[in-house]
Motif scaffolding. Structure first.
Motif, short mmCIF file in Angstrom:
data_model
loop_
_atom_site.label_atom_id
_atom_site.label_comp_id
_atom_site.label_asym_id
_atom_site.label_seq_id
_atom_site.Cartn_x
_atom_site.Cartn_y
_atom_site.Cartn_z
N ARG A 59 8.20 14.62 -1.23
CA ARG A 59 9.62 14.32 -1.01
C ARG A 59 10.51 15.33 -1.72
N ARG A 61 15.02 16.21 -2.37
CA ARG A 61 16.29 15.51 -2.51
C ARG A 61 16.79 15.04 -1.16
N LYS A 131 14.64 30.07 -0.35
CA LYS A 131 14.19 28.99 -1.24
C LYS A 131 12.72 29.16 -1.56
C1 BTN Z 1 13.92 19.63 -3.21
O1 BTN Z 1 13.93 20.83 -2.97
O2 BTN Z 1 14.72 18.85 -2.66
C2 BTN Z 1 12.96 19.10 -4.25
C3 BTN Z 1 11.53 19.30 -3.85
C4 BTN Z 1 10.59 18.72 -4.88
C5 BTN Z 1 9.15 18.72 -4.40
C6 BTN Z 1 8.20 18.29 -5.48
S1 BTN Z 1 6.52 18.63 -5.07
C7 BTN Z 1 5.98 17.69 -6.43
C8 BTN Z 1 6.87 16.46 -6.49
N1 BTN Z 1 6.37 15.42 -5.61
C9 BTN Z 1 7.22 15.17 -4.61
O3 BTN Z 1 7.04 14.32 -3.71
N2 BTN Z 1 8.30 15.95 -4.71
C10 BTN Z 1 8.23 16.83 -5.87
#
Ligand code: BTN
Length: 269
Positions: A59, A61, A131
């Protein structure tokens, strides 16, 4: 050469890093943030770190998905248990945890790989306008009602996401340097940085001005998407809590959440 990751390799890599109390490697899981939040609710100690080689429900943001092919990336989460606030060291805001972790990734990239990483408010890690990674910081409480913070870090390392169907341009560390990057060594450098910066945060040293200086967003024309509203203006800086200050036609707006993108030249205001 990248090399595999395993429980044994990770444990060795992080054995003497202060702050790290427990390391868990998962070959595949839903989301390291979700797993760590469950463990934290059951009393896992501060400094617990979970890394997965693959996430099936990663996931980001704003309810976005975080997608990366198995074994190519750094996908990990770290647990913080905020200390009782004191007059000299008030409770850090969740964004301050994002700040120390993004600055730690930036330091590691400069030190190990010699590449500059920019930050995009509030949680993106960027190289060359693309990104490279992101941070998902979530705050919750355990069974005793004590607050805890889980910071999840996703970094594209040894794959080429430039052709992936994301709604933003993406890159990876390997793309940035032109060769594979050893994930274990990079992870260690990041976690060492987090440990050092967290000790400073606990001592009441705010990372906000250093973070602001690293934000590519500042000084740029931006578009901010808020629920039911779009605002445009110039990103002036951040306040002490890290909220983005945007000068619009009507005055200065303080943005605490939302999607911020740079306004392309000639785009409609
Ligand atoms: C974003 O760019 O919105 C944040 C991304 C964050 C991804 C990392 S991967 C490890 C951790 N587990 C997840 O489900 N999300 C974060």
């Amino acid at each position: 050469m990248d090399g595999e990751l395993s429980q044994e390799i990770l444990t060795k890599r992080l054995a003497d890093v202060p702050f790290v109390s427990r390391v868990l490697y998962l070959r595949s899981t839903t989301s390291t943030n979700d797993v760590l939040k469950r463990l934290a609710a059951d009393g896992a100690p501060e400094g617990t770190l979970i890394l997965a080689d693959e996430q099936t429900a990663g996931r980001g943001r704003l309810n976005r998905r975080w997608v990366a092919p198995a074994g190519t990336s750094l996908l990990f989460s770290v647990l913080f248990r905020p200390p009782e606030p004191t007059p000299n060291a008030p409770h850090p805001s969740p964004l301050q945890y994002t700040m120390i972790c993004s600055l730690a990734v930036r330091d590691a990239a400069a030190r190990l790989l010699g590449i500059p990483i920019g930050l995009k408010w509030p949680n993106d890690l960027v190289h060359g306008g693309r990104k490279l990674g992101g941070i998902l910081t979530e705050i919750s409480t355990d069974a005793e009602g004590a607050p805890f913070v889980v910071v999840g870090i996703g970094l594209n390392v040894n794959w080429d996401p430039s052709a992936a169907e994301f709604d933003y341009p993406a890159t990876s560390l390997a793309n940035a340097v032109g060769h594979p990057v050893e994930r274990g060594a990079f992870l260690r450098a990041v976690v060492e940085g987090i440990a050092r910066r967290y000790a400073e945060l606990r001592a009441g040293v705010s990372p906000v001005r250093e973070w602001e200086a690293a934000l590519d967003t500042i000084g740029q024309d931006v578009v901010v998407e808020l629920p039911g509203e779009r605002i445009t203006g110039v990103a002036l800086g951040v306040d002490a809590d890290g909220a983005l200050l945007v000068r619009t036609g009507e005055g200065t707006r303080r943005i605490v959440a939302g999607d911020v993108r740079l306004r392309s030249p000639g785009a409609a205001p």
